[in-house]
Design a protein around this motif. Structure first.
Motif, mmCIF file in Angstrom:
data_model
loop_
_atom_site.group_PDB
_atom_site.id
_atom_site.type_symbol
_atom_site.label_atom_id
_atom_site.label_comp_id
_atom_site.label_asym_id
_atom_site.label_seq_id
_atom_site.Cartn_x
_atom_site.Cartn_y
_atom_site.Cartn_z
ATOM 1 N N LEU A 123 -4.685 5.537 -0.085
ATOM 2 C CA LEU A 123 -3.683 4.471 -0.155
ATOM 3 C C LEU A 123 -3.876 3.743 -1.477
ATOM 4 N N SER B 265 -3.062 0.558 -3.449
ATOM 5 C CA SER B 265 -2.524 -0.807 -3.422
ATOM 6 C C SER B 265 -1.881 -1.060 -4.773
ATOM 7 N N ARG C 170 -12.104 -4.260 8.034
ATOM 8 C CA ARG C 170 -11.030 -3.894 7.096
ATOM 9 C C ARG C 170 -11.387 -4.282 5.656
ATOM 10 N N ASP D 283 0.859 -1.180 0.000
ATOM 11 C CA ASP D 283 0.000 0.000 0.000
ATOM 12 C C ASP D 283 0.894 1.228 0.000
ATOM 13 N N ASN E 213 -4.989 0.050 8.576
ATOM 14 C CA ASN E 213 -4.258 0.038 7.308
ATOM 15 C C ASN E 213 -2.898 -0.643 7.414
ATOM 16 N N VAL F 114 -9.499 -2.428 2.926
ATOM 17 C CA VAL F 114 -8.075 -2.793 2.942
ATOM 18 C C VAL F 114 -7.900 -4.128 2.208
ATOM 19 N N THR G 163 -10.885 4.770 4.749
ATOM 20 C CA THR G 163 -9.923 3.910 4.044
ATOM 21 C C THR G 163 -9.940 2.472 4.562
ATOM 22 N N ILE G 164 -10.641 2.228 5.669
ATOM 23 C CA ILE G 164 -10.528 0.914 6.313
ATOM 24 C C ILE G 164 -11.797 0.076 6.118
ATOM 25 N N PHE H 156 1.248 0.741 9.745
ATOM 26 C CA PHE H 156 0.889 2.041 9.173
ATOM 27 C C PHE H 156 1.096 3.107 10.247
ATOM 28 N N ARG I 44 -8.004 3.671 -2.311
ATOM 29 C CA ARG I 44 -9.053 3.916 -1.326
ATOM 30 C C ARG I 44 -8.751 5.237 -0.629
#
Lengths: 310, 289
Positions: free
Chosen positions: A27, A29, A58, A12, B86, A61, A53-54, B31, A76
């Motif tokens: 982020l 990937s 998750r 990421d 993350n 992610v 973002t999570i 992270f 994301r």
């Protein structure tokens, strides 16, 4: 798909974008070197407190990394005012989607070599996907919308309005009965507080119920929002492939079916196979179970594979 | 392996530098967000978040505190535990002992970047445990805890209760608690409110009390939350030689695990701004006063 299923050949890469202001955070990937397919996928969560973002369990992610494992760049994002992004300039409103963020997200992926852009959105993110894609001068290769809301409800106020407009008296009575169970469960102050909150919301929704009046030539209250319909119509005219996925128990699915009787139906009819609508068992909105998280992620992977050249 | 960079943003007014990157002494990496003040840095804070829904719900407030501290000259590291948020790693990486151990790595990273050797600790909800453990090992360091859990049973109980309340919406009768516990032990993980809870996390949360850590000689600020009674914790830490302040009234917020989609920006909310500015001022005073 659990996080364990995704190996760590991908990384990421955190980014503030656009480069001039760094207003938003995301982020990316990134596939392992040599695996890239020159296709980027923008993942647009609904808004909820904290960060986008999570996701629950998750999910974003896991999904981002799973896409990168298959050779795609997956971005994301934190909306303005959430996570690591700078403060928002306005409240979150389904009729005011994050078009500026969308535009810069596309530019970010293009700067990393993505020639084709696919977009996945849910709730507020699906409205951002539709409005943002319609506003892009360079084409978007496809949109997958997970439980998109078609009406204009204030964020977070949709539940009460939905109950008032779509539930029969019998349905509402059943719901009231289920509260008894809830109150029996409420053996603690905290649980009692939760129960009271639910009861208050139910009563408010009942009191707020109004007969739906139809006016000749005017959109009915159950019609789809213009802010959703117009960009959808534009994208259909451009022949951008779109797939809408609902859970058959989603309140947004009920609203979609009702709205289909109005202007939404005309747009769908003209679009033909350009807009595909699918249902899966359960509730997609909120991804409240691992089962629905897995189904949703699988839907994304299938859509992306189907709409990628080479 | 693909290449990864560091996201960097510099505030044009304050000169504060924000870096988002991954760090750690071993793989999987964690992270982190580093908030680095312009000019000389005299003190630093390690911010320990909670996990699962609590991590997401408190995310922005934790970030706001870090920005506020950096603007007044205190460097901050915020990070996500392995297997959480993350960060890299699978769900099985996450347990309370690993959370506690990770603080050393975060402190080393912050020391490496700033040269600072004076630290304060901030923890939110379950993150109060790693923050308090680190404070105990660093006598005299200030400790700020937002909505701390007096014991880990509270965390598990709230999670299971929310699971039952959520289950009422469905048609299936929820399993009794005893069966849930049997299953997590037998199967290695269970699903609660759409989150996977691993056996390691569950077992690491058995019978842990926050007052088992002794922040001797430290100043401690606690912000209460909901119906949780912090009196015993305050008494225990006072007796241990800490100077404890309780800030603010108990906030009647939406339940942590039921955070829905009614999000609106928190940056301008008076209650949030008061919490953040008072917390930042208190930490600055403890670290530099």
């Amino acid at each position: 798909m659990t996080a364990e299923a995704v190996q760590s050949r991908v990384v990421d890469d955190p980014v503030f974008f656009p480069p001039a202001t760094g207003r938003y955070f995301g982020l990316v990937s990134v596939p392992a070197a040599g695996d890239g397919k020159a296709t980027g996928v923008i993942l647009l969560s609904g808004t909820h407190p904290g960060s986008t973002t999570i996701g629950r369990n998750r999910m974003w992610v896991t999904l981002g990394r799973a896409l990168a494992e298959r050779g795609y760049l997956a971005l994301r994002i934190d909306y303005g005012g959430l996570g690591e992004s700078l403060p928002a300039e306005s409240v979150y409103d389904l009729d005011r989607p994050a078009v500026d963020l969308f535009h810069h997200a596309v530019a970010e992926l293009r700067s990393r070599g993505a020639e084709r852009i696919l977009v996945v959105g849910t709730c507020f993110g699906s409205r951002t996907a539709v409005a943002g894609a319609a506003a892009e001068e360079e084409g978007i290769a496809g949109l997958l919308l997970l439980a998109p809301p078609v009406r204009s409800t204030t964020k977070g106020g949709g539940g009460a309005a939905h109950l008032a407009m779509y539930s029969s008296t019998g349905d509402l009575a059943k719901r009231a009965l289920s509260l008894r169970t809830l109150r029996q469960l409420a053996g603690t102050t905290r649980a009692r507080r939760m129960a009271r909150l639910v009861v208050v919301n139910k009563v408010k929704s009942l009191l707020g119920r109004r007969p739906v009046k139809r006016h000749n030539g005017q959109p009915s209250p159950t019609d789809a929002a213009t802010a959703f319909l117009e960009p959808l119509r534009l994208l259909a005219q451009r022949r951008v492939p779109m797939r809408l996925v609902y859970g058959d128990q989603d309140m947004f699915w009920t609203e979609f079916k009702k709205a289909e009787e109005g202007r939404l139906g005309q747009v769908l009819q003209r679009a033909g196979s350009g807009i595909e609508v699918r249902t899966v068992p359960g509730v997609v909105r909120g991804f409240v179970s691992v089962r629905i998280q897995d189904i949703s992620m699988q839907s994304v992977l299938e859509f992306v594979e189907e709409h990628t050249d080479g | 392996m693909a290449e990864r960079g560091t996201a960097v943003r510099v505030d044009p007014v304050s000169g504060v530098r924000e870096e988002i990157t991954f760090f750690g002494e071993r793989s999987p990496l964690m992270f982190c967000a580093l908030h680095l003040p312009k000019g000389e840095v005299n003190a630093a804070v390690i911010s320990c978040p909670s996990v699962h829904a609590e991590l997401i719900k408190s995310y922005r407030k934790d970030a706001m505190l870090a920005k506020a501290l950096a603007a007044i000259g205190v460097a901050v590291i915020r990070y996500h535990y392995r297997g959480e948020g993350n960060s890299e790693g699978a769900v099985g990486e996450l347990n309370l002992d690993a959370m506690i151990a990770s603080v050393d790595e975060a402190r080393s990273e912050l020391a490496r970047r700033t040269g600072v050797d004076r630290f304060g600790y901030h923890g939110t909800r379950l993150g109060s445990f790693p923050a308090a453990a680190a404070c105990e090992a660093d006598p005299g360091a200030p400790l700020l805890l937002w909505a701390p859990l007096p014991d880990t049973d509270v965390f598990v109980r709230e999670l299971i209760r929310t699971h039952y309340i959520a289950a009422l919406k469905g048609e299936d009768k929820p399993e009794p608690t005893a069966r849930l516990i049997e299953r997590v032990m037998e199967e290695g993980e269970i699903e609660l409110v759409g989150h996977v809870i691993s056996r390691d996390l569950y077992t690491s949360l058995q019978g842990r009390r926050l007052d088992s850590y002794r922040p001797k000689g430290s100043s401690v600020m606690l912000t209460p939350y909901g119906p949780q009674n912090l009196d015993d914790l305050v008494a225990a830490w006072d007796a241990a030689g800490a100077s404890v302040t309780v800030f603010g009234e108990s906030a009647d917020e939406e339940a942590w695990w039921l955070a829905g989609d009614a999000a609106q920006p928190e940056d301008g909310q008076e209650r949030v701004m008061t919490l953040v500015s008072a917390s930042a001022a208190w930490l600055l005073e403890q670290l530099t006063g």
